[in-house]
Design an enzyme around this catalytic site. Structure first.
Site, PDB file in Angstrom:
ATOM      1  CD1 TRP A 155      93.615  17.744 -31.099  1.00 24.65           C
ATOM      2  CD2 TRP A 155      92.078  16.961 -32.380  1.00 24.65           C
ATOM      3  NE1 TRP A 155      92.884  17.101 -30.343  1.00 24.65           N
ATOM      4  CE2 TRP A 155      91.958  16.492 -31.121  1.00 24.65           C
ATOM      5  CE3 TRP A 155      91.195  16.516 -33.452  1.00 24.65           C
ATOM      6  CZ2 TRP A 155      90.512  15.775 -30.733  1.00 24.65           C
ATOM      7  CZ3 TRP A 155      89.886  15.821 -33.154  1.00 24.65           C
ATOM      8  CH2 TRP A 155      89.962  15.458 -31.957  1.00 24.65           C
ATOM      9  CG  ASN A 156      88.217  20.444 -32.908  1.00 16.89           C
ATOM     10  OD1 ASN A 156      89.141  21.560 -32.939  1.00 16.89           O
ATOM     11  ND2 ASN A 156      86.953  20.691 -32.331  1.00 16.89           N
ATOM     12  NE  ARG A 179     102.535  23.396 -28.736  1.00 17.26           N
ATOM     13  CZ  ARG A 179     102.053  22.450 -28.380  1.00 17.26           C
ATOM     14  NH1 ARG A 179     100.552  22.399 -28.078  1.00 17.26           N
ATOM     15  NH2 ARG A 179     102.278  21.093 -28.489  1.00 17.26           N
ATOM     16  N   PRO A 180      99.998  25.659 -32.974  1.00 15.14           N
ATOM     17  CG  PRO A 180     100.332  24.894 -35.091  1.00 15.14           C
ATOM     18  CD  PRO A 180     100.998  25.661 -34.228  1.00 15.14           C
ATOM     19  CB  ALA A 181      96.883  20.519 -32.234  1.00 16.98           C
ATOM     20  N   GLY A 233      89.888  24.884 -26.975  1.00 19.02           N
ATOM     21  CA  GLY A 233      90.373  23.491 -26.398  1.00 19.02           C
ATOM     22  C   GLY A 233      89.569  23.038 -25.173  1.00 19.02           C
ATOM     23  CB  SER A 234      89.752  20.267 -22.788  1.00 14.18           C
ATOM     24  OG  SER A 234      90.829  20.654 -22.122  1.00 14.18           O
ATOM     25  CD  GLU A 255      85.344  27.323 -29.123  1.00 13.84           C
ATOM     26  OE1 GLU A 255      84.696  26.541 -28.611  1.00 13.84           O
ATOM     27  OE2 GLU A 255      85.865  27.197 -30.363  1.00 13.84           O
ATOM     28  CG  LEU A 256      87.569  26.975 -22.571  1.00 10.33           C
ATOM     29  CD1 LEU A 256      87.408  27.454 -20.852  1.00 10.33           C
ATOM     30  CD2 LEU A 256      88.829  26.589 -22.810  1.00 10.33           C
ATOM     31  CB  CYS A 289      83.713  22.955 -28.949  1.00 11.12           C
ATOM     32  SG  CYS A 289      85.406  22.640 -28.694  1.00 11.12           S
ATOM     33  CD  GLU A 386      83.540  18.835 -25.144  1.00 11.06           C
ATOM     34  OE1 GLU A 386      84.469  19.094 -24.533  1.00 11.06           O
ATOM     35  OE2 GLU A 386      83.030  19.721 -26.083  1.00 11.06           O
ATOM     36  CD  GLU A 463      87.596  32.398 -31.235  1.00  7.22           C
ATOM     37  OE1 GLU A 463      87.303  31.477 -31.568  1.00  7.22           O
ATOM     38  OE2 GLU A 463      88.952  32.581 -30.635  1.00  7.22           O
TER      39      GLU A 463
HETATM   40  C1  SIN Z   1      84.768  23.996 -32.038  1.00  6.50           C
HETATM   41  O1  SIN Z   1      84.835  23.051 -32.148  1.00  6.50           O
HETATM   42  O2  SIN Z   1      85.514  24.534 -31.302  1.00  6.50           O
HETATM   43  C2  SIN Z   1      84.579  24.886 -33.641  1.00  6.50           C
HETATM   44  C3  SIN Z   1      83.277  24.595 -34.089  1.00  6.50           C
HETATM   45  C4  SIN Z   1      82.929  25.555 -35.084  1.00  6.50           C
HETATM   46  O3  SIN Z   1      83.514  26.679 -35.322  1.00  6.50           O
HETATM   47  O4  SIN Z   1      81.625  25.266 -35.661  1.00  6.50           O
END
Ligand code: SIN
Length: 485
Positions: A155-156, A179-181, A233-234, A255-256, A289, A386, A463
């Protein structure tokens, strides 16, 4: 949502095989800034997810057989449409996610940039020829799309995290199910509407929106027709999904979580460091993240940095992201606020000093005040967790080897930042940090041309960038024999 110029961008259904699917039940998407209802969205489940996988499988042959140029043209249309509708897409993103409108529009441009970038890069998927071990053989290497790609996104960044994955997948010739949040599905569905208008064929890009995270997740991680699974996600959820993917030996990229150090050395340009820390820490209310999680400041500049940083934090304007001048919006939920507050309280109890913030905000239950804690030490809970909120713990250090050891003392390895003007130190510290990405005199490192990803328990795969395509391709070795006359 009344203010959307194009009301057809607001789609409350799943998008499967080029059509909009409604279900009997639905769930509410609410605005974290106000608690108001934004939309009632059809609640898809396992059956719809299986349909989406089938659609992606059926579409694979024809999409992967298109030339890279043909795919690039369609993707370029998609990019253009996203930029044409940047205002509306930004508004949808702000009302479902909370970030300020200018930041939301920035995310649309950031997401669209991946589509533009990978559309071009797809034309440069080169193979290889390798000298063979004997004269009658030739070794040729070709690259082919992995197949159907499934993904679960957070969702972020409701737009950019999908764009970053889907763009690489589609450019490589794969088809895609996401599947989005459920907090932020409307941005994903608006992307699907624009993908359709761009001419992306049915089944190539599918969005399944549903509350049954476990059921949908199982299909996406275990279905035999899915070749690759990608998740942002986490770390705990990522580990579970990796385990599920093991049952069919899927290619995975993850990507955690992160625990980014932000190091300010005595010789740094302090104004630049303050600017970088603000951008890296308070972007998206700290819910990123790659957000700075621990600020390490060398003793000689501790007072100056803390003073200037506190002034910058005091100038942040908190409020509804749709209001002019707002620089920091709500957090995603009141439980996210409670988690952050608990961490701050525990850190103060352990001996840290509260310099700013430290509690909720009069704007409402989803808001948390931008917070600064000093006298923090690495054994306090905030240093190993985190934070995912607008809180800056400041930790003092005395020399380079001490700070490198403290910065690396974490199970995470996503992003790190440091500020110095000493060229020798730039190389020593950049090479010594055990992180996938390092900002050197820079607080914002994300862009489509750069490889985004982490080491250790922050994940695997990259990515964006030319490396980002590799995760969506298989290498095939062709051995050509019998060449002797
Ligand atoms: C993320 O929080 O996983 C992505 C942040 C970003 O792409 O800069």
């Amino acid at each position: 949502m009344q203010q959307l110029q194009d009301k057809h961008l607001l789609k409350p259904f799943s998008y499967i095989n080029g059509s909009w699917h409604s279900s009997e039940s639905s769930f509410l998407v609410t605005n974290p800034a106000t608690g108001e209802e934004v939309a009632k969205v059809s609640d898809a489940g396992v059956a719809e997810t299986e349909l989406a996988v089938k659609a992606a499988k059926d579409a694979l042959k024809s999409w992967s057989s298109k030339s890279a140029n043909e795919r690039a043209t369609l993707m370029r249309n998609w990019f253009n449409l996203m930029m044409e509708h940047q205002d509306d897409l930004g508004r949808i993103l702000t009302v479902e996610q909370g970030k300020p409108l200018a930041e939301a529009k920035g995310e649309i441009a950031y997401g669209a940039a991946f589509i533009e970038w990978f559309a071009e890069e797809g034309k440069r998927v080169y193979g290889d020829t390798i000298p063979g071990p004997s004269g009658d053989k030739r070794i040729v290497v070709i690259k082919q799309p992995v197949g159907v790609v499934a993904s679960i996104t957070p969702w972020n960044f409701p737009n950019a995290m999908i764009a970053r994955k889907a763009a690489a997948a589609l450019a490589a010739g794969c088809t895609f199910v996401v599947r989005p949040a459920t907090q932020t599905p409307l941005s994903a569905l608006a992307m699907a509407e624009l993908a359709e208008r761009a001419g992306i064929p049915a089944g190539v890009f599918n969005v399944v929106v549903g509350m049954d995270a476990r059921g949908i997740g199982k299909v996406l991680t275990q279905h035999p027709d899915i070749a690759k699974f990608t998740f942002t996600g986490s770390t705990p959820v990522g580990k579970l999904l990796i385990e599920q993917c093991a049952t069919t030996v899927k290619k995975v990229s993850m990507e955690l979580g992160g625990n980014a150090p932000f190091i300010v050395f005595d010789d740094a340009d302090i104004d630049a460091a303050v600017q970088g820390a603000m951008a890296s820490k308070y972007r998206n209310a700290g819910q990123t993240c790659v957000c700075t999680n621990r600020i390490f400041v060398q003793q000689g500049v501790l007072a100056e940095f803390t003073e200037k940083f506190s002034q910058a934090v005091a100038a942040l304007q908190i409020g509804n992201g749709l209001d002019a001048g707002v620089s920091i919006g709500p957090m995603i939920s009141s439980s996210a606020v409670a988690d952050v507050d608990k961490l701050v309280t525990a850190t103060i109890k352990a001996g840290a000093t509260l310099v700013a913030g430290g509690s909720g905000h009069s704007q409402g239950e989803n808001y948390y005040q931008p917070t600064i804690l000093t006298n923090v030490t690495t054994d306090m809970p905030i240093a190993s967790n985190e934070i995912f909120g607008p809180v800056s713990p400041i930790i003092a250090f005395s020399d380079e080897s001490e700070v490198l050891a403290m910065a690396n003392d974490t199970e995470y390895g996503l992003a790190a930042y440091f500020y110095t003007r000493d060229i020798g130190r730039v190389w020593r510290v950049a090479e010594g940090l055990e992180f996938g990405m390092v900002g050197i005199n820079e607080g914002i490192i994300s862009n489509a041309a750069a490889p985004f990803g982490g080491v250790k328990q922050s994940g695997n795969g990259r990515e964006g960038s030319k490396y980002g395509l590799d995760d969506y391709m298989e290498i095939k070795y062709l051995c050509m024999g019998g060449l002797d006359k």
